[in-house]
Design an enzyme around this catalytic site. Structure first.
Site, short mmCIF file in Angstrom:
data_model
loop_
_atom_site.label_atom_id
_atom_site.label_comp_id
_atom_site.label_asym_id
_atom_site.label_seq_id
_atom_site.Cartn_x
_atom_site.Cartn_y
_atom_site.Cartn_z
N GLY A 206 0.83 -1.21 0.00
CA GLY A 206 0.00 0.00 0.00
C GLY A 206 0.86 1.25 0.00
O GLY A 206 2.09 1.19 0.18
N ASP A 207 0.22 2.38 -0.27
CA ASP A 207 0.90 3.68 -0.23
C ASP A 207 2.03 3.78 -1.27
O ASP A 207 3.03 4.45 -1.05
CB ASP A 207 1.46 3.98 1.17
CG ASP A 207 0.39 3.78 2.23
OD1 ASP A 207 -0.71 4.31 2.06
OD2 ASP A 207 0.65 3.06 3.22
N GLY B 220 8.96 7.79 -10.82
CA GLY B 220 8.71 9.08 -10.19
C GLY B 220 10.01 9.60 -9.61
O GLY B 220 10.72 8.86 -8.93
N ARG C 198 0.04 7.03 11.17
CA ARG C 198 1.04 6.18 11.80
C ARG C 198 2.37 6.24 11.05
O ARG C 198 2.38 6.44 9.83
CB ARG C 198 0.56 4.72 11.78
CG ARG C 198 -0.62 4.46 12.65
CD ARG C 198 -1.05 3.01 12.58
NE ARG C 198 -1.72 2.67 11.34
CZ ARG C 198 -2.17 1.46 11.05
NH1 ARG C 198 -1.99 0.48 11.90
NH2 ARG C 198 -2.79 1.23 9.92
N PRO C 199 3.51 6.04 11.77
CA PRO C 199 4.78 5.97 11.05
C PRO C 199 4.78 4.72 10.18
O PRO C 199 4.37 3.65 10.64
CB PRO C 199 5.83 5.85 12.16
CG PRO C 199 5.09 5.33 13.34
CD PRO C 199 3.67 5.78 13.22
N GLN D 102 -5.40 -0.44 -1.28
CA GLN D 102 -4.42 -1.25 -0.57
C GLN D 102 -3.44 -1.85 -1.61
O GLN D 102 -3.12 -1.17 -2.55
CB GLN D 102 -5.08 -2.35 0.28
CG GLN D 102 -5.86 -1.81 1.47
CD GLN D 102 -7.25 -1.34 1.10
OE1 GLN D 102 -8.00 -2.04 0.45
NE2 GLN D 102 -7.61 -0.14 1.52
N HIS E 148 -5.90 8.87 -0.37
CA HIS E 148 -4.96 9.60 -1.19
C HIS E 148 -5.19 11.09 -0.98
O HIS E 148 -6.31 11.54 -0.81
CB HIS E 148 -5.04 9.20 -2.67
CG HIS E 148 -6.43 9.12 -3.21
ND1 HIS E 148 -7.14 7.95 -3.26
CD2 HIS E 148 -7.23 10.07 -3.73
CE1 HIS E 148 -8.32 8.18 -3.79
NE2 HIS E 148 -8.40 9.45 -4.08
N THR E 149 -4.08 11.80 -0.94
CA THR E 149 -4.17 13.23 -0.69
C THR E 149 -4.08 13.94 -2.03
O THR E 149 -3.23 13.62 -2.84
CB THR E 149 -3.00 13.67 0.21
OG1 THR E 149 -2.98 12.78 1.32
CG2 THR E 149 -3.17 15.09 0.70
N ALA F 268 -2.37 7.00 -6.81
CA ALA F 268 -3.19 8.14 -7.28
C ALA F 268 -2.40 9.01 -8.25
O ALA F 268 -2.95 9.58 -9.20
CB ALA F 268 -3.67 8.97 -6.10
P1 IMP Z 1 -7.80 -2.77 7.54
O1 IMP Z 1 -7.82 -2.73 6.05
O2 IMP Z 1 -8.16 -1.47 8.19
O3 IMP Z 1 -8.56 -3.93 8.10
O4 IMP Z 1 -6.28 -3.03 7.99
C1 IMP Z 1 -5.61 -4.27 7.72
C2 IMP Z 1 -4.15 -4.01 7.34
O5 IMP Z 1 -4.09 -3.36 6.08
C3 IMP Z 1 -3.40 -3.10 8.30
O6 IMP Z 1 -2.05 -3.54 8.37
C4 IMP Z 1 -3.46 -1.75 7.65
O7 IMP Z 1 -2.41 -0.92 8.05
C5 IMP Z 1 -3.33 -2.14 6.18
N1 IMP Z 1 -3.95 -1.17 5.28
C6 IMP Z 1 -5.27 -1.00 5.03
N2 IMP Z 1 -5.46 -0.03 4.12
C7 IMP Z 1 -4.25 0.41 3.76
C8 IMP Z 1 -3.79 1.39 2.83
O8 IMP Z 1 -4.56 2.04 2.11
N3 IMP Z 1 -2.43 1.56 2.75
C9 IMP Z 1 -1.57 0.81 3.48
N4 IMP Z 1 -1.95 -0.11 4.35
C10 IMP Z 1 -3.28 -0.32 4.50
#
Ligand code: IMP
Length: 466
Positions: free
Chosen positions: A14-15, A447, A334-335, A219, A43-44, A19
């Site tokens: 993720g991240d 990028g 979160r970090p 994700q 996304h910002t 976007a």
């Molecule tokens: P949940 O999706 O809130 O149930 O979280 C489950 C796991 O997925 C956790 O480790 C979250 O930090 C991670 N997670 C959920 N959505 C994102 C995202 O958009 N980016 C990065 N990690 C995510």
């Protein structure tokens, strides 16, 4: 004439900056659609000089003619969606006629959020009630679709309220405000009713008429509920193929798959992360007080970047790279745990999704490693498990946790100023070749900074860096 659809997914945890790539290619499409997740995504974007964080509205609102679709595979926090719609409309004009939400999306209810806040701690979820909402949907109990909610508002208030009361009671929590919570959800749903689409063939009809669709994954592959690092994953399918289930379109329209990765990887929440700078120590550090303890503010106040970069300890280097790359969660602040580019994982993700074109963001951040004492840019090129070399990500958690990364050092890259491939430093080209070779995937662009034009497209030479 038939249209077509492409799918864009994140290939790591993720991240990855999805976007940004969507923004770049959006002009080629008429519709951007989401197929999984809910407000756990984020996304910002900058709209008329103001930065806003979007969680549920698909990317692409910049493009005034773009239609936006939220498919039935998504779970929705309707109050949050209403707030997002109001914010966007205040800055960019009405979304009426542009945003379409499948009436078969499940509603995230107050008891889901309560359950997630209690049971999601160990996994480090975003706390948005995503897992409990998908669980109720799979259980076919306590699940409320938007269409049901709108058709039976009074009954829905009763149901939402009673589910909340029951869960609150089970955990010894005061459920006195359950009715009020339920009424808030139902009135928010009524406020967004104009965006709700009751035609299950809406997207298919547009594809049939020749429109071009881009599916935007939320994700990432390693967080897929079945194929990711189970149980440290989200609760929906994130791999490219799932776009055609949650996105309400038959797969016959599929044309291409785009994958997005990040040159310096990150992960939020708990779970295995083979290439993490500082390993288990970093995982524990980032999880402290559910990610609240070591915030951006804390790290800025407590650490000197130069000293961290000078350190021989990977844990310190990880903190420095987080600060330099501003890697803190868009949704939860979160970090983010920081890791080296892991080509074993990336290769697997590319193969799992059938990626046709790979994009790597934050390539410029690799140049920060030249400020460390490391002999080069550390890249994970293989795994060792119980003394054996393996070239795949193990499925079991135990094995995944035991993996030792095999690291190769790629020559340091000087600061990148070029805006085209030919003028990139040789060291950058060398690493690009290594990435294509190992992932067996064409790298279509990198990028090299946060601005829209800080991007280098890479021509197809047909050779995967060989
Ligand atoms: P949940 O999706 O809130 O149930 O979280 C489950 C796991 O997925 C956790 O480790 C979250 O930090 C991670 N997670 C959920 N959505 C994102 C995202 O958009 N980016 C990065 N990690 C995510």
């Amino acid at each position: 004439m038939d249209g077509f659809s492409d799918v864009l997914v994140g290939l790591q945890y993720g991240d990855e900056g999805k976007a940004r790539i969507i923004d770049m290619i959006a002009g080629n499409y008429n519709i951007i659609a989401r197929f999984n997740g809910g407000p756990n995504a984020g996304h910002t974007i900058e709209l008329n000089g103001k930065r806003i964080a979007l969680h549920q509205i698909p990317s692409g609102i910049f493009h005034p003619d773009m239609l936006l679709y939220i498919g039935s595979g998504c779970v929705l926090n309707i109050e949050k969606l209403l707030a997002e719609i109001s914010e966007v409309e205040g800055l960019a004009g009405g979304l009426g006629g542009r945003l379409h939400v499948s009436d078969q999306c499940s509603v995230i209810q107050p008891h889901h959020i309560l359950l997630d806040s209690i049971e999601g701690k160990e996994l480090g979820t975003t706390g948005n009630g995503i897992g409990p909402a998908y669980a109720d949907r799979a259980n076919r109990s306590r699940n409320i679709l938007i269409c049901d909610l709108l058709a039976n508002p009074d009954k829905s208030v009763e149901r939402i309220s009673s589910y909340y009361c029951a869960v609150a009671r089970a955990y010894g929590i005061d459920g006195n405000d359950s009715n009020q919570k339920a009424e808030t959800v139902v009135s928010a749903a009524q406020a967004i009713a104009g965006f709700v689409c009751d035609d299950t063939l809406w997207l298919e009809g547009l594809a049939y008429k020749g429109n071009k669709i881009l599916f935007e994954g939320a994700q990432a592959v390693m967080l897929d509920v079945g194929r990711g690092t189970v149980p440290f994953v989200t609760s929906s399918h994130t791999v490219a193929g799932s776009a055609y289930v949650g996105g309400d379109l038959p797969p016959k329209y599929h044309r291409k798959t785009f994958g997005v990765a990040k040159a310096i990887m990150s992960r939020v929440g708990n779970g295995p992360f083979v290439s993490e700078f500082g390993g288990a120590r970093s995982e524990e550090y980032c999880a402290a007080d559910r990610g609240k303890k070591h915030s951006r503010e804390f790290e800025t106040a407590h650490y000197a970047q130069k000293a961290l970069l000078d350190s021989a300890d990977f844990f310190d280097i990880g903190i420095a790279l987080r600060m330099l790359g501003d890697e803190y969660g868009a949704t939860t602040k979160r970090p983010r745990r920081i890791g080296m580019l892991d080509l074993v994982q990336l290769h697997q993700a590319c193969r799992m999704c059938g990626v046709d074109e790979l994009y790597i963001n934050k390539f410029d951040c690799l140049t920060d490693l030249a400020r460390t004492r490391l002999q080069g840019i550390p890249v994970v090129v293989g795994y060792e498990l119980d003394g054996r070399r393996i070239n795949h990500v193990p499925s079991t958690l135990d094995e995944h946790r035991k993996v030792v990364p095999i690291i190769e050092y790629s020559p340091h890259i000087p600061r990148i100023t070029a805006d085209n491939y030919n003028d990139l430093p040789t060291e950058a080209k060398q690493l690009i070749g290594r990435i294509e070779h190992t992932t067996e995937c064409r790298l279509a662009g990198i990028g090299i900074g946060p601005e829209r034009d800080q991007f280098v497209a890479i021509e197809d030479d047909g050779g995967f860096g060989l």
